[in-house]
Design an enzyme around this catalytic site. Sequence first.
Site, mmCIF file in Angstrom:
data_model
loop_
_atom_site.group_PDB
_atom_site.id
_atom_site.type_symbol
_atom_site.label_atom_id
_atom_site.label_comp_id
_atom_site.label_asym_id
_atom_site.label_seq_id
_atom_site.Cartn_x
_atom_site.Cartn_y
_atom_site.Cartn_z
ATOM 1 C CE1 TYR A 136 6.070 -3.485 11.761
ATOM 2 C CE2 TYR A 136 6.285 -1.593 10.302
ATOM 3 C CZ TYR A 136 6.110 -2.943 10.481
ATOM 4 O OH TYR A 136 5.978 -3.760 9.386
ATOM 5 C CE LYS A 165 2.414 -4.880 11.484
ATOM 6 N NZ LYS A 165 2.955 -4.730 10.132
#
Length: 302
Positions: A136, A165
């Site tokens: 992330y 992400k």
Amino acid sequence: MNLEGIITALVTPFDEKGKIVESSLRKLCKFQLNKQVNGLLILGTTGEGISLNLEERKLVAEIVVDELKGKLPIMVHVGSSNINEVFSLAKHAVDIGADSITSITPYFFKMSDKEIFDFYLELSKNVPNDYPVYLYNFPTATGNDITPEVIKKLIEETNNILGIKYSSDNMMRIQEYLKLQNPNFKVFTGADQLFYPMLCLGCDGLVSGNANIFPELFVTVFKSFKKNDHKTAKLFHQYGNEIAKLFKYGNIPAIKAGMKLREIDGGYVRRPFRNLCEEEKNKLQKEFSLIFDQILNLKPLE
């Protein structure tokens, strides 16, 4: 788990005193399931995860898994600058049957590439070898960036780091991630306004806070794209941009206010955030109503 499509970065509903409202959280899970999103990311930025203590984070994860296990993929954010907390949350996610975990880079302290690599390598080893781990990367919030070189090395040395992400509008960096050309490594954008262009470049989907408000809008973009119906995908993407302008990324009070405009109970925000005042809510309602009415008149809307 072949994860792709619309992953809603689910809000965490609180009451006015900042207590988690379990009944509202369960209703949000059902709402997202009914709107056919492809998964949920819980306790991330939009979920105000880092404002919760360890036991609260575990409670939210337990509620969501209990509500949706076997029905919808659940990714639990376990990130913290307290590494022992990260590993405790990761183990808990595995134990309760969550489908995967994700972790933001350690934040505030500036980290070298070697330190970032070591962090994710250790995280991957603290869960079973076949348990999915997602990176992330939110560099403007953390002060730390995950380079393509670090990702390449992590993919080479682990079996369970399966994707990232990326919460930024840096399209060059996204393309660098995609150049890794590993079919087992998924790239998700966190920028709603780049969703359709990122799909065209090869991204696997979108992790969206605004999908709390209008999941079917983003679902329609993805389904249309997969059907090669680019005209519909582009049209709904444009309306997604209008929604994103109203509920700017990271603006959690606005997202929760927008949910209320759709009669979805996202609860209150937790301090240090503040809920929107009446003047702000009235302005938001006026602007949202115009876009909302236009979207509902569009076809097809999944």
